[in-house]
Enzyme design. Structure first.
Site, PDB file in Angstrom:
ATOM      1  CB  CYS A 196      -0.923   0.022   1.213  1.00 48.14           C
ATOM      2  SG  CYS A 196      -1.880   1.549   1.322  1.00 48.14           S
ATOM      3  CB  CYS A 250      -2.005   4.577   4.414  1.00 46.73           C
ATOM      4  SG  CYS A 250      -3.419   3.946   3.536  1.00 46.73           S
ATOM      5  CB  SER A 251       0.685   0.672   6.108  1.00 49.06           C
ATOM      6  OG  SER A 251       0.189   1.437   7.178  1.00 49.06           O
ATOM      7  CB  CYS A 252      -4.431  -0.749   2.955  1.00 50.66           C
ATOM      8  SG  CYS A 252      -5.074   0.923   2.985  1.00 50.66           S
TER       9      CYS A 252
END
Lengths: 214, 114, 91
Positions: A117, A120-122
């Site tokens: 991601c 962000c850091s999905c």
């Protein structure tokens, strides 16, 4: 600062605080306590709800995803359902993944999948638990879409030139789990033994399953 | 600094960066609590995950480089709760001062009626 | 027949979910995911109309040109309909 508390270093139950409670109070920890207390006092949340939510997240781990992968390796009809609707297939196995929109992408003899991601850091946290720290780093988020083969090499995965790499940038509402290829030499292994071969990194695409007997 | 091109700091895809650090850590109880507050307040409709992301993005790259993941997330949760009117800045500030006075460690400061 | 699309190259400030490195790039629809509330509205606690979401497949050659590690590899990403322009199918 008053520091004459009669129960220093003991929780209200009389037990010692957990190690991670003993650290000097930080600004953001102070904010967490304050936000939590205000939410409870205003009736938004109850302490029981918070504790239950922590238990739910603690109960989610890569083992859940590994069980799904092992089922797909042994049951072709389940695999077809997983690739059609990974959320429904996970629910079918009893994993409550909530509102998570999940897509399974399959590694084959000529295709490898990698998940990132960049915004962000999905991460498919409702199935696999919380993401590893490296997944959230600037280095991974920046490089995985431009030099994924170099990134994979750092993780010990050398892709043949003939393998087509699909990098999935989890930019919006979907989350991804990689269905790794079943390792050679795993014929005859049962689902439980197969699941033990499936690592977290293999389900992100940053690794491969363990070799049987390895 | 690069000239302004509209790219925001969090939008990192394709930028040059070094080796991916592989070290990890187990989550502390206070981090798990932040995670729980984030999920529960979202479920109850006090903010959306997009609202949290927007707050994180608006903190800028310094916050990303200098604060940990859950430090930034509790700040984003708080920002959204303030904006939603769930509590006021005055209430938050007053409570944070009370909490600091309870003791020097997270465990001691967590005990409300000590 | 795959549908060819281009991600709009616009650069508004604010909470945007179309990554910078994909803007202005051409790809093919990999699949349609159906409508989702527009995050660019949700981010500001505003009413959010549903927008169709597509998975779009880009080649590394399209994204990075001569710098691509392996030109035939893909990046696939979810892009909302209002960030996409349809292009005529390639001959």
């Amino acid at each position: 600062m008053p520091h004459d508390h009669p129960h220093d270093h003991l929780s209200p139950s009389g037990h010692p605080f957990r190690t991670d409670n003993d650290t000097p109070l930080s600004y953001f920890q102070t904010m967490e306590i304050a936000v939590r207390e205000l939410l409870i006092e205003k009736g938004v949340l109850s302490p029981a709800e918070i504790a239950a939510q922590i238990d739910v997240m603690d109960g989610r781990s890569p083992a859940n995803g590994a069980a799904v992968v092992a089922r797909a390796w042994t049951d072709p009809a389940f695999k077809a359902r997983l690739l059609a609707d990974a959320g429904a297939a996970s629910q079918e196995m009893g994993f409550d993944i909530g509102p998570l929109n999940l897509i399974a992408v399959e590694n084959t003899a000529d295709t490898h999948n990698l998940v990132v991601c960049t915004l962000c850091s999905c991460y498919p946290r409702n199935l696999l638990g919380l993401p590893p720290d490296w997944y959230k780093t600037r280095a991974y988020r920046s490089r995985a879409v431009k030099e994924p083969r170099s990134v994979l090499r750092e993780f010990g995965v050398e892709l043949p030139e003939t393998t087509r790499l699909r990098v999935h940038d989890s930019t919006a509402d979907m989350r991804y789990i990689v269905l790794p290829a079943r390792p050679a030499g795993s014929d005859g292994m049962d689902e439980g033994a197969l699941a033990a071969l499936v690592t977290r990194d293999a389900m992100i695409g940053a690794g491969l399953p363990r070799a049987p007997g390895g | 600094m690069d000239k302004m091109d509209g790219r925001r700091w969090h939008d990192m895809g394709g930028l040059p960066a070094g080796e991916v650090p592989k070290d990890g850590h187990d989550f502390a109880i206070w981090e798990k609590r932040v995670d729980a507050l984030m999920i529960l307040c979202g479920t109850k409709g006090h903010f959306t995950v997009d609202g949290l992301r927007r707050a994180l993005e608006d903190m800028g790259p310094e916050a990303f480089e200098n604060h940990t993941y859950y430090e930034r997330w509790i700040a984003a949760v708080n920002q959204n709760l303030i904006e939603a009117g769930v509590y006021s800045i005055e209430e938050l500030g007053t409570r944070m001062e009370q909490i600091k006075a309870r003791g020097p460690s997270y465990g001691e400061a967590s005990v409300k009626d000590g | 027949m795959a549908e060819r699309v281009r991600v709009k190259a616009m650069m508004p400030p604010g909470h945007v979910r179309a990554p910078f490195y994909l803007r202005g790039k051409t790809g093919e629809i990999e699949r349609s995911l159906g409508p989702f509330k527009n995050p660019e509205q949700l981010a500001y606690a505003l009413p959010a109309a549903p927008k169709n979401l597509y998975r779009v497949r880009f080649t590394m050659a399209e994204l990075w040109g001569a710098e691509a590690e392996a030109p035939q590899d893909f990046v696939e990403a979810e892009i909302y309909e209002h960030w996409l322009e349809r292009l005529p199918d390639a001959p």
